[in-house]
Design a protein around this motif. Sequence first.
Motif, short mmCIF file in Angstrom:
data_model
loop_
_atom_site.label_atom_id
_atom_site.label_comp_id
_atom_site.label_asym_id
_atom_site.label_seq_id
_atom_site.Cartn_x
_atom_site.Cartn_y
_atom_site.Cartn_z
N LEU A 261 -7.04 -2.06 6.52
CA LEU A 261 -7.26 -0.76 5.85
C LEU A 261 -8.37 0.05 6.07
O LEU A 261 -8.41 0.92 6.17
CB LEU A 261 -6.52 -0.93 4.47
N LEU B 168 -8.89 3.71 7.56
CA LEU B 168 -9.66 4.52 6.89
C LEU B 168 -10.90 4.89 7.35
O LEU B 168 -11.60 6.17 7.05
CB LEU B 168 -9.86 4.31 5.23
N TRP C 237 0.79 -1.27 0.19
CA TRP C 237 0.04 -0.07 0.07
C TRP C 237 0.90 1.17 0.24
O TRP C 237 0.41 2.29 -0.65
CB TRP C 237 -0.87 0.10 1.41
N ASP C 238 1.90 1.17 0.27
CA ASP C 238 2.81 2.39 0.89
C ASP C 238 2.75 3.28 -0.37
O ASP C 238 2.87 4.71 -0.30
CB ASP C 238 4.25 2.17 1.43
N TYR D 202 0.72 4.13 -2.91
CA TYR D 202 -0.57 4.41 -3.09
C TYR D 202 -1.33 5.38 -2.24
O TYR D 202 -2.17 6.02 -2.65
CB TYR D 202 -1.22 3.41 -3.48
N ARG D 203 -1.11 5.21 -0.85
CA ARG D 203 -1.69 6.12 0.03
C ARG D 203 -1.76 7.49 -0.12
O ARG D 203 -2.74 8.20 -0.05
CB ARG D 203 -0.94 5.85 1.41
N GLU E 136 -9.15 8.78 -0.53
CA GLU E 136 -9.40 7.64 0.27
C GLU E 136 -10.48 6.69 -0.13
O GLU E 136 -10.63 5.69 0.11
CB GLU E 136 -9.92 8.34 1.67
N LEU F 281 -8.90 3.96 -2.14
CA LEU F 281 -8.22 3.16 -1.33
C LEU F 281 -9.30 2.19 -0.80
O LEU F 281 -9.00 0.92 -0.54
CB LEU F 281 -7.36 4.01 -0.18
#
Length: 113
Positions: A65, A69, A41-42, A44-45, A50, A53
């Motif tokens: 995740l 969120l 994920w790193d 693309y965060r 949100e 994601l």
Amino acid sequence: MSDAAPVDWKHLKTRHPSDAERAAVGTTLLERARLVRAHGWDDYRGTWTEGELAGVAYLLGDTALLEELGEPEGSVLTRFAGELYGFHGARKDIAAGLVDTQAWFAGIRKQLQ
């Protein structure tokens, strides 16, 4: 009181996404889910919204995740119902328990495997 004109939502209420638009949403989710599987994920965060994601996390079944969120399953499905079916279609799907949206995600998830 603001002098700004009120927001006109009429154009959104009459929107009816096509099958091609729904397919494009699915293609994007699949591509992103594959990227996350390959790289985590790193990267693309900070790039994806949100909502994006959350959609990918829901597709991958990443409940950690989603919790981070603050996006429960119903929230993700409601968000995507509007994108997939438009305002009136989403309202009908929400009233029916989001069955069409869940089925749409299930179909996308099968393509991911």
